[in-house]
Design a protein around this motif. Structure first.
Motif, mmCIF file in Angstrom:
data_model
loop_
_atom_site.group_PDB
_atom_site.id
_atom_site.type_symbol
_atom_site.label_atom_id
_atom_site.label_comp_id
_atom_site.label_asym_id
_atom_site.label_seq_id
_atom_site.Cartn_x
_atom_site.Cartn_y
_atom_site.Cartn_z
ATOM 1 N N SER A 46 0.833 -1.201 0.000
ATOM 2 C CA SER A 46 0.000 0.000 0.000
ATOM 3 C C SER A 46 0.871 1.256 0.000
ATOM 4 O O SER A 46 1.849 1.339 0.744
ATOM 5 N N ALA A 47 0.473 2.221 -0.798
ATOM 6 C CA ALA A 47 1.145 3.527 -0.770
ATOM 7 C C ALA A 47 0.698 4.320 0.457
ATOM 8 O O ALA A 47 1.335 5.299 0.827
ATOM 9 N N ARG A 48 -0.390 3.878 1.104
ATOM 10 C CA ARG A 48 -0.959 4.585 2.265
ATOM 11 C C ARG A 48 -0.842 3.704 3.510
ATOM 12 O O ARG A 48 -1.829 3.311 4.112
ATOM 13 N N LYS A 49 0.379 3.423 3.913
ATOM 14 C CA LYS A 49 0.636 2.506 5.023
ATOM 15 C C LYS A 49 0.026 2.976 6.342
ATOM 16 O O LYS A 49 -0.539 2.184 7.095
ATOM 17 N N ALA A 50 0.130 4.265 6.640
ATOM 18 C CA ALA A 50 -0.453 4.785 7.882
ATOM 19 C C ALA A 50 -1.966 4.596 7.872
ATOM 20 O O ALA A 50 -2.571 4.288 8.906
ATOM 21 N N ARG A 51 -2.594 4.742 6.725
ATOM 22 C CA ARG A 51 -4.042 4.533 6.606
ATOM 23 C C ARG A 51 -4.394 3.075 6.886
ATOM 24 O O ARG A 51 -5.372 2.774 7.559
#
Length: 185
Positions: A46-51
Motif C-alpha cells: 500500500s502507498a498509504r501505510k499509515a491509513r
C-alpha cells in the motif's frame, strides 16, 4: 485466497474465523469488531501505510492485537533504479519502510506495546527464489548494491502490537524502545 484461508481455519478447527474481502485502506468491518488482525507481507504493497494501520486499529476491539510480518529497508539503502521497478514493489522491497518508521506509524495510529519479535535478513539470493522478483531486478540488485550488502538488502520482521482505546486513541508507548528489542539481525 479467501477459500484457502477458510479451508485452513476449518482444518485447524477454528470456528470463529471469517475471512473478509476488501481493501486494506478501507476494511469493510465495523469499529471495535475484531480481536486480532494478522497481516502477512501486504502492508508494504500500500502507498498509504499509515491509513492501513489506522484501519487495523479502528476495527480492533479495545485490547485487540495486531501481528504483522513484512519487510523493512533502511532509508537510502536501495538505488532509485531498483526502487522504480514494478517487480521490486510487488516483492515488497520498493515499498518497504525502515523498521523505526514502521514502529512509529503503528504508535501514531493507535497501537501500544509495539514489539519486534523476530528479524531475518533477506539477501539477493533469497529474493531470486521468489517469482515476484524479475530477473531484471535481480540483475540490477547484483550490479548496483555493494557486494558487502548482497546478503542483507532487506530485513523480514514480525511485529506484535496492542490496541488500547480510552476516550479515543491512546498512542503513548507502554514499552519504551520495544520496537528495537530482541532478535536484532
Amino acid at each position: 485466497m479467501l477459500q484457502r484461508t477458510t479451508a485452513a481455519a476449518h482444518q485447524a478447527g477454528l470456528q470463529n474465523v471469517e475471512p473478509v474481502e476488501g481493501e486494506m485502506e478501507a476494511i469493510p468491518l465495523p469499529d471495535d469488531s475484531v480481536d486480532l488482525v494478522i497481516s502477512n507481507g501486504v502492508i508494504n504493497l500500500s502507498a498509504r501505510k499509515a491509513r492501513v494501520m489506522a484501519e487495523c486499529a479502528r476495527v480492533l476491539r479495545p485490547g485487540g492485537r495486531l501481528c504483522v510480518s513484512d519487510l523493512t529497508v533502511e532509508q537510502d539503502d536501495l538505488p532509485t533504479e531498483i526502487l522504480t521497478q514494478p517487480a521490486a514493489w510487488a516483492g515488497c522491497i520498493a515499498g518497504a519502510l525502515a523498521e523505526d518508521d514502521f514502529a512509529r506509524k503503528l504508535l501514531k495510529t493507535g497501537f501500544t506495546q509495539v514489539e519486534v519479535l523476530h528479524r531475518e535478513p533477506l539477501g539477493i539470493d533469497d529474493c531470486a527464489l521468489y517469482p515476484l522478483f524479475s530477473s531484471e531486478v535481480i540483475r540490477l540488485m547484483r550490479e548496483l548494491i555493494p557486494a558487502a550488502r548482497h546478503s542483507r538488502v532487506a530485513v523480514a520482521i514480525v511485529v506484535r502490537a496492542n490496541c488500547y482505546k480510552r476516550q479515543g486513541r491512546d498512542t503513548s508507548p507502554i514499552a519504551p524502545n520495544a520496537a528495537r528489542s530482541k532478535n536484532r539481525a
